[in-house]
Scaffold this motif. Structure first.
Motif, mmCIF file in Angstrom:
data_model
loop_
_atom_site.group_PDB
_atom_site.id
_atom_site.type_symbol
_atom_site.label_atom_id
_atom_site.label_comp_id
_atom_site.label_asym_id
_atom_site.label_seq_id
_atom_site.Cartn_x
_atom_site.Cartn_y
_atom_site.Cartn_z
ATOM 1 N N SER A 71 13.485 23.088 14.974
ATOM 2 C CA SER A 71 12.977 23.028 13.616
ATOM 3 C C SER A 71 14.140 23.203 12.645
ATOM 4 C CB SER A 71 11.947 24.130 13.381
ATOM 5 O OG SER A 71 12.587 25.394 13.403
ATOM 6 N N LEU A 72 13.912 22.790 11.407
ATOM 7 C CA LEU A 72 14.958 22.953 10.400
ATOM 8 C C LEU A 72 15.353 24.409 10.232
ATOM 9 C CD1 LEU A 72 14.149 20.527 7.456
ATOM 10 C CD2 LEU A 72 16.040 20.429 9.059
ATOM 11 N N ASP A 147 21.567 11.295 2.527
ATOM 12 C CA ASP A 147 21.910 10.768 3.851
ATOM 13 C C ASP A 147 22.705 9.468 3.736
ATOM 14 O OD1 ASP A 147 19.984 8.949 3.098
ATOM 15 O OD2 ASP A 147 18.502 9.560 4.599
ATOM 16 N N SER A 148 23.210 9.172 2.527
ATOM 17 C CA SER A 148 23.926 7.916 2.291
ATOM 18 C C SER A 148 25.416 8.132 2.047
ATOM 19 C CB SER A 148 23.316 7.185 1.084
ATOM 20 O OG SER A 148 24.096 6.069 0.733
ATOM 21 N N LYS A 149 26.254 7.722 2.997
ATOM 22 C CA LYS A 149 27.695 7.788 2.807
ATOM 23 C C LYS A 149 28.140 6.846 1.686
ATOM 24 C CE LYS A 149 28.956 9.007 7.571
ATOM 25 N NZ LYS A 149 29.676 8.565 8.796
ATOM 26 N N TRP A 201 19.380 17.230 12.318
ATOM 27 C CA TRP A 201 18.360 17.924 11.539
ATOM 28 C C TRP A 201 17.095 17.107 11.348
ATOM 29 C CZ3 TRP A 201 22.131 19.403 6.984
ATOM 30 C CH2 TRP A 201 23.113 20.274 7.473
ATOM 31 N N GLY A 202 17.114 15.844 11.733
ATOM 32 C CA GLY A 202 15.961 14.987 11.471
ATOM 33 C C GLY A 202 16.069 14.357 10.090
ATOM 34 N N ALA A 206 13.721 14.603 1.498
ATOM 35 C CA ALA A 206 13.274 13.660 0.462
ATOM 36 C C ALA A 206 12.840 12.318 1.032
ATOM 37 C CB ALA A 206 14.396 13.438 -0.556
ATOM 38 N N ASP A 207 12.882 12.154 2.335
ATOM 39 C CA ASP A 207 12.543 10.872 2.959
ATOM 40 C C ASP A 207 11.138 10.425 2.573
ATOM 41 O OD1 ASP A 207 13.014 8.721 4.930
ATOM 42 O OD2 ASP A 207 11.356 9.690 5.978
ATOM 43 N N PHE A 208 10.992 9.136 2.260
ATOM 44 C CA PHE A 208 9.702 8.602 1.858
ATOM 45 C C PHE A 208 8.786 8.313 3.035
ATOM 46 C CE2 PHE A 208 12.065 7.785 -2.030
ATOM 47 C CZ PHE A 208 11.106 7.912 -3.021
#
Length: 211
Positions: A71-72, A147-149, A201-202, A206-208
């Motif tokens: 889990s986180l 999550d965006s380089k 971490w999964g 904020a993932d939609f």
């Protein structure tokens, strides 16, 4: 020592194929129900696997094909919980695009914007700048997770290096991009912009859950 090149096979996702970075692979599986994907150590292995059936490969040890087993909360020493996590979603890329920022721990939405035409990278970039501007107003120097380089690089360079065409449909979006670039060039900030460790971490809070 440089890390070994990996090749990511996406059998079932937004755009199936072979990808050479986890970030590119993630764009194909994020929000896609029951996506099938796995990493390989050589292009030859990846091409052979892609031409076959995923059932012959899934479950044989690929990190990319597994959801995090912890889990986180188990990463509480690694994650800065007093932070905003941002993400973008795009139907088509370019297509209908939206971005949001949420509280990292509670996932409570802090801001949200939607546009009729845009790209994932633009959404991620604008979300970071939105969070920076919000933090400035609040006088906070806490971090921002993405999550965006690509978006991190655009913010660092204070320039959105997008190839999206300027049209009547993108006029409003381009105005916002230009405002964001001006803001970055005229402001300084202490907030760290951190890369979310998706592989361990999964999905970012904020993932939609869709593209």
């Amino acid at each position: 020592m440089a890390s070994k090149q990996k090749y990511y096979v996406v059998w079932e996702g937004n755009t199936p194929g072979i990808y050479t970075s986890w970030n590119d692979c993630q764009l194909q599986i994020k929000g896609y129900p029951n996506a099938r994907y796995k990493s390989f150590g050589s292009r030859e292995e990846a091409e052979a696997a892609y031409s076959g059936n995923f059932s012959q490969h899934i479950g044989s040890g690929s990190k990319a094909a597994k959801a995090p087993t912890k889990s986180l909360e188990s990463f509480k020493d690694a994650i800065v919980w007093d932070s905003i996590s941002v993400d973008a979603a795009c139907s088509g890329n370019p297509g209908v695009m939206e971005y949001q920022g949420v509280d990292t721990r509670s996932k409570t939405q802090i801001f949200h914007k939607k546009f009729s035409l845009g790209t994932n990278n633009i959404g991620e970039f604008l979300a970071i700048v939105h969070a920076l501007a919000l933090y400035e107003k609040q006088g906070k120097d806490t971090p921002i997770y993405t999550d965006s380089k690509t978006a991190i690089a655009w913010v660092r360079n204070k320039k959105a290096n997008t190839q999206l065409k300027r049209t009547a449909k993108t006029a409003e979006l381009y105005q916002l991009i230009e405002r964001a670039e001006i803001w970055l060039k005229s402001h300084s900030w202490k907030n760290k912009i951190l890369k979310w460790d998706t592989e361990n971490w999964g999905e970012i809070p904020a993932d939609f859950g869709r593209k």
